[in-house]
Write a protein that holds these residues in place. Structure first.
Motif, PDB file in Angstrom:
ATOM      1  N   ALA A   1       0.814  -1.219   0.000  1.00 55.47           N
ATOM      2  CA  ALA A   1       0.000   0.000   0.000  1.00 55.47           C
ATOM      3  C   ALA A   1       0.845   1.265   0.000  1.00 55.47           C
ATOM      4  N   MET A   2       1.900   1.289   0.817  1.00 57.35           N
ATOM      5  CA  MET A   2       2.659   2.529   1.016  1.00 57.35           C
ATOM      6  C   MET A   2       4.091   2.483   0.483  1.00 57.35           C
ATOM      7  N   GLY A   3       4.638   1.269   0.222  1.00 60.93           N
ATOM      8  CA  GLY A   3       5.991   1.185  -0.297  1.00 60.93           C
ATOM      9  C   GLY A   3       7.003   0.772   0.754  1.00 60.93           C
ATOM     10  N   LEU A   4       8.268   0.595   0.305  1.00 55.03           N
ATOM     11  CA  LEU A   4       9.331   0.059   1.159  1.00 55.03           C
ATOM     12  C   LEU A   4       9.720   1.034   2.273  1.00 55.03           C
ATOM     13  N   THR A   5       9.820   2.298   1.954  1.00 49.15           N
ATOM     14  CA  THR A   5      10.250   3.278   2.955  1.00 49.15           C
ATOM     15  C   THR A   5       9.289   3.314   4.138  1.00 49.15           C
ATOM     16  N   ALA A   6       7.990   3.412   3.865  1.00 50.54           N
ATOM     17  CA  ALA A   6       6.986   3.439   4.933  1.00 50.54           C
ATOM     18  C   ALA A   6       6.980   2.128   5.700  1.00 50.54           C
ATOM     19  N   SER A   7       7.206   0.991   5.015  1.00 50.09           N
ATOM     20  CA  SER A   7       7.227  -0.312   5.684  1.00 50.09           C
ATOM     21  C   SER A   7       8.380  -0.396   6.671  1.00 50.09           C
ATOM     22  N   ILE A   8       9.547   0.151   6.287  1.00 48.60           N
ATOM     23  CA  ILE A   8      10.702   0.118   7.200  1.00 48.60           C
ATOM     24  C   ILE A   8      10.413   0.982   8.436  1.00 48.60           C
ATOM     25  N   HIS A   9       9.861   2.178   8.228  1.00 50.33           N
ATOM     26  CA  HIS A   9       9.503   3.034   9.373  1.00 50.33           C
ATOM     27  C   HIS A   9       8.486   2.328  10.272  1.00 50.33           C
ATOM     28  N   SER A  10       7.499   1.681   9.670  1.00 51.14           N
ATOM     29  CA  SER A  10       6.490   0.966  10.448  1.00 51.14           C
ATOM     30  C   SER A  10       7.116  -0.167  11.253  1.00 51.14           C
TER      31      SER A  10
ATOM     32  N   LEU B   1      14.389  -0.776  -6.213  1.00 52.06           N
ATOM     33  CA  LEU B   1      14.397  -2.206  -6.481  1.00 52.06           C
ATOM     34  C   LEU B   1      13.096  -2.597  -7.161  1.00 52.06           C
ATOM     35  N   LEU B   2      13.149  -3.717  -7.875  1.00 49.41           N
ATOM     36  CA  LEU B   2      11.920  -4.247  -8.444  1.00 49.41           C
ATOM     37  C   LEU B   2      10.935  -4.553  -7.324  1.00 49.41           C
ATOM     38  N   LYS B   3       9.661  -4.434  -7.620  1.00 53.54           N
ATOM     39  CA  LYS B   3       8.629  -4.570  -6.593  1.00 53.54           C
ATOM     40  C   LYS B   3       8.685  -5.925  -5.905  1.00 53.54           C
TER      41      LYS B   3
ATOM     42  N   LEU C   1      19.585 -10.635  -4.218  1.00 46.19           N
ATOM     43  CA  LEU C   1      19.584  -9.238  -4.643  1.00 46.19           C
ATOM     44  C   LEU C   1      20.868  -8.859  -5.382  1.00 46.19           C
ATOM     45  N   ASN C   2      21.728  -9.895  -5.676  1.00 44.11           N
ATOM     46  CA  ASN C   2      23.036  -9.649  -6.312  1.00 44.11           C
ATOM     47  C   ASN C   2      23.873  -8.695  -5.473  1.00 44.11           C
TER      48      ASN C   2
ATOM     49  N   CYS D   1      27.007  -5.035   6.979  1.00 49.62           N
ATOM     50  CA  CYS D   1      27.188  -4.072   5.883  1.00 49.62           C
ATOM     51  C   CYS D   1      26.758  -4.750   4.573  1.00 49.62           C
ATOM     52  N   ILE D   2      25.724  -4.195   3.964  1.00 47.68           N
ATOM     53  CA  ILE D   2      25.162  -4.794   2.751  1.00 47.68           C
ATOM     54  C   ILE D   2      25.260  -3.800   1.603  1.00 47.68           C
ATOM     55  N   ARG D   3      25.762  -4.278   0.462  1.00 47.24           N
ATOM     56  CA  ARG D   3      25.865  -3.463  -0.755  1.00 47.24           C
ATOM     57  C   ARG D   3      25.079  -4.167  -1.855  1.00 47.24           C
ATOM     58  N   ILE D   4      24.124  -3.471  -2.429  1.00 46.15           N
ATOM     59  CA  ILE D   4      23.290  -4.027  -3.486  1.00 46.15           C
ATOM     60  C   ILE D   4      23.393  -3.118  -4.704  1.00 46.15           C
ATOM     61  N   THR D   5      23.976  -3.654  -5.793  1.00 45.76           N
ATOM     62  CA  THR D   5      24.109  -2.877  -7.031  1.00 45.76           C
ATOM     63  C   THR D   5      22.752  -2.782  -7.705  1.00 45.76           C
ATOM     64  N   LEU D   6      22.368  -1.568  -8.039  1.00 50.92           N
ATOM     65  CA  LEU D   6      21.049  -1.331  -8.626  1.00 50.92           C
ATOM     66  C   LEU D   6      21.142  -1.355 -10.143  1.00 50.92           C
ATOM     67  N   LYS D   7      20.163  -1.925 -10.782  1.00 48.72           N
ATOM     68  CA  LYS D   7      20.110  -1.965 -12.244  1.00 48.72           C
ATOM     69  C   LYS D   7      19.008  -1.028 -12.717  1.00 48.72           C
TER      70      LYS D   7
END
Length: 602
Positions: A474-483, A508-510, A579-580, A596-602
């Protein structure tokens, strides 16, 4: 030094170059085997004629060779007659002065190496001429069905030393290369345990033993007094070389798959070679049969090698370059040596040393081909591994996707079915309480049921939200992390500092966003269960097309190299891999932990 035609004596004052014996000699071919040295001396009509070369090949006729040097100088002349071949079976050297035989010397293989006055692998005779002296010298080669090569040179003492040094240098170079190849194959076998290296080692070893015979070492050191076993050595080593080569080529080119016909031909060729080897032990006719048969088998092997290369090229065999060169060397130089062996080609450096050169070149290029083959196999294995990793990764992604879909279905079922049923029960209890037609005891029981039902309903909602947080869709990843952070703050005594970009939605892809949420969820769970921490610091940012996640606590810490119980860290690693991304765990006992996590974005 000067010399004239054969009708006259060859006049020698001093020697400034080596004189090929063919230039100053003439030959008589005795088919009847009835002539002796005394017959020749008493019959001046016997026709001695010059010939272009003294390599007569396989012969059943006797060959008489005559040359007549004359010393015109005032000093004693010391010359050396050096034979180029050391594999003549029966050679006799006659010295004739004033029409009388003064000495007879055996200089073929029948003469023990230790009985030679000049101990050289090649027969060498010293010729001594007093001042103004001349002499006739005869060489008798007895034809017994074996190769006869009377090629020789007349040398001075200094030239003889140079000639001997040149031969030793060439021989040492050939043997050094072969020894190095054999040692490399042993080391490669130890490192890889691939049987092809042992097969190739045995092939090179047999080839080396074979040229030892043609270089005179077998007769010199192994069987100095036995021409039978000296000759039999070449039969054994040649046949074994061909047989092992057949197995090696069939294995190298994978002929059992690429060409079953050629594979069978190699197998039957090996059977024939085994039969030829057995017959060779019956001297003299068996060994003579071996000589002719091995020449035929050489041609057969060359044909099979050519077919192997063609089949390999046709089927896209990638290591054909070095193997083709090796095969070409064997066929071309081997054919030259075969013609030399038959007496068709005269004696010169390449023809005389054709076997050694062919063995060395084949060994070098086949060694390169074998290493090239295993390099390609290694590359292919790496590609297969990468493909396997990709397949496993795809499988893991599909599995996690399936799990998340199942969680979502369960969350909906729990919320819509179980949740609704509990809600109905709760409402019926409230409705019953409002009617006030129940006793005090029943009222008390209804209160307890209402409380239990409300708690169960809250737990069902919590389970449903954990299985698939509806806010993520409903709200996306950012709101989910805050929640998620707010929930943890409310349920655990933790000071949580969250530093996140204004929005990471859409980076990231949905269908992959759930993995980031689960990573944070599992990290919180690990801290609450194991870390005994009071502070958690979370940083989530996007920098240079890379999503950076840092999750640190001030808890007990652990040794990342130790075996961890449970699936928490393993689950985090698996989701990061999907997540590569890359995961680094920094932790020491009593000093907290940082992911420490690094995820390369495509």
């Amino acid at each position: 030094m000067s010399f004239t035609c054969f009708a006259q004596s060859t006049v020698i004052d001093s020697l400034t170059r080596k004189i090929p014996l063919a230039e100053i000699s003439a030959v008589y071919k005795d088919v009847s085997h009835n002539n002796s040295i005394y017959t020749l001396l008493s019959n001046s009509s016997i026709p001695f004629t010059p010939v272009p070369h003294l390599n007569f090949g396989v012969s059943y006729a006797d060959y008489w060779l005559k040359f007549s040097p004359e010393n015109k100088s005032a000093g004693t002349l010391h010359l050396f007659l050096a034979m180029e071949s050391c594999t003549n079976d029966s050679l006799l050297f006659y010295t004739v002065k004033q029409n009388h035989v003064t000495s007879i010397t055996t200089i073929g293989e029948g003469d023990s190496f230790y009985n030679r006055k000049i101990r050289n692998r090649n027969p060498v005779i010293e010729i001594v001429l007093a001042p103004h002296e001349s002499a006739d010298y005869y060489i008798l080669g007895k034809g017994d069905g074996q190769p006869m090569n009377l090629t020789a040179n007349i040398l001075s003492g200094e030239m003889y030393n140079q000639w001997n040094d040149d031969k030793s240098f060439f021989t040492g170079l050939i043997y050094g290369i072969l020894l190095l190849i054999m040692l490399l194959n042993i080391s490669f076998y130890i490192a890889t345990r691939e049987k092809v290296y042992i097969t190739f080692f045995i092939q090179v070893l047999c080839g080396w033993a074979c040229i030892c015979y043609f270089d005179g070492f077998i007769h010199q050191y192994i069987f100095p007094a036995s021409s039978y076993w000296a000759n039999e050595t070449v039969a054994i080593t040649l046949c074994l070389t061909f047989i092992v080569s057949n197995f090696f080529v069939a294995d190298y080119y994978n002929l059992k798959v690429l060409s079953p016909f050629v594979h069978k031909a190699f197998k039957y060729s090996s059977y024939c070679l085994g039969f030829i080897l057995l017959v060779s032990f019956v001297h003299p006719w068996g060994f003579n049969f071996f000589i002719i048969a091995i020449l035929v088998m050489t041609s057969v092997t060359a044909l099979l090698l050519s077919l192997s290369v063609l089949k390999a090229l046709k089927n896209g065999f990638r290591t054909h370059l070095f193997a083709t060169i090796a095969t070409a060397c064997v066929i071309i130089i081997g054919s030259l040596y075969q013609l030399y062996f038959l007496g068709i080609v005269p004696d010169f450096f390449l023809s005389r040393n054709g076997l050694q050169i062919a063995v060395v070149l084949q060994s070098i290029f086949m060694a390169l081909a074998v290493n090239d083959k295993f390099k390609i196999i290694k590359d292919e294995n790496n590609r297969y591994q990468e493909k396997l990793v990709m397949t496993l990764k795809e499988y893991s992604q599909n599995l996690i996707t399936t799990i998340e879909e199942e969680r979502q279905r369960l969350a909906i079922d729990i919320h819509d079915s179980l949740g609704q049923n509990l809600l109905v029960i709760r409402n019926r209890i409230l409705l019953t309480q409002k009617q006030k037609k129940v006793s005090a005891e029943v009222e008390e029981e209804l209160d307890l049921l209402l409380h239990a039902t409300s708690e169960t309903l809250d737990e069902v909602r919590a389970i449903s939200h954990n299985l698939r947080p509806p806010i993520l869709n409903a709200m996306g990843l950012t709101a989910s992390i805050h929640s998620l952070v707010d929930k943890i703050r409310a349920s655990a005594p933790l000071d949580i500092k969250l530093n996140i970009d204004e929005s990471i939605d859409g980076v990231l892809l949905k269908n992959l966003e759930i993995n980031v949420y689960r990573i944070l969820q599992e990290s919180f769970s690990n801290v609450i269960k194991h870390a005994n921490a009071s502070l958690i610091m979370i940083d989530i940012h996007v920098r240079d097309h890379t999503l950076l996640i840092s999750f640190a606590d001030n808890g007990m810490g652990f040794n990342p190299g130790s075996i961890l119980k449970g699936q928490g860290v393993a689950g985090i690693k698996e989701r990061v891999a999907l997540l590569n991304g890359s995961l680094v765990i920094n932790s020491t006992p009593l000093n907290g932990t940082e992911l420490c996590i690094r995820i390369t974005l495509k």
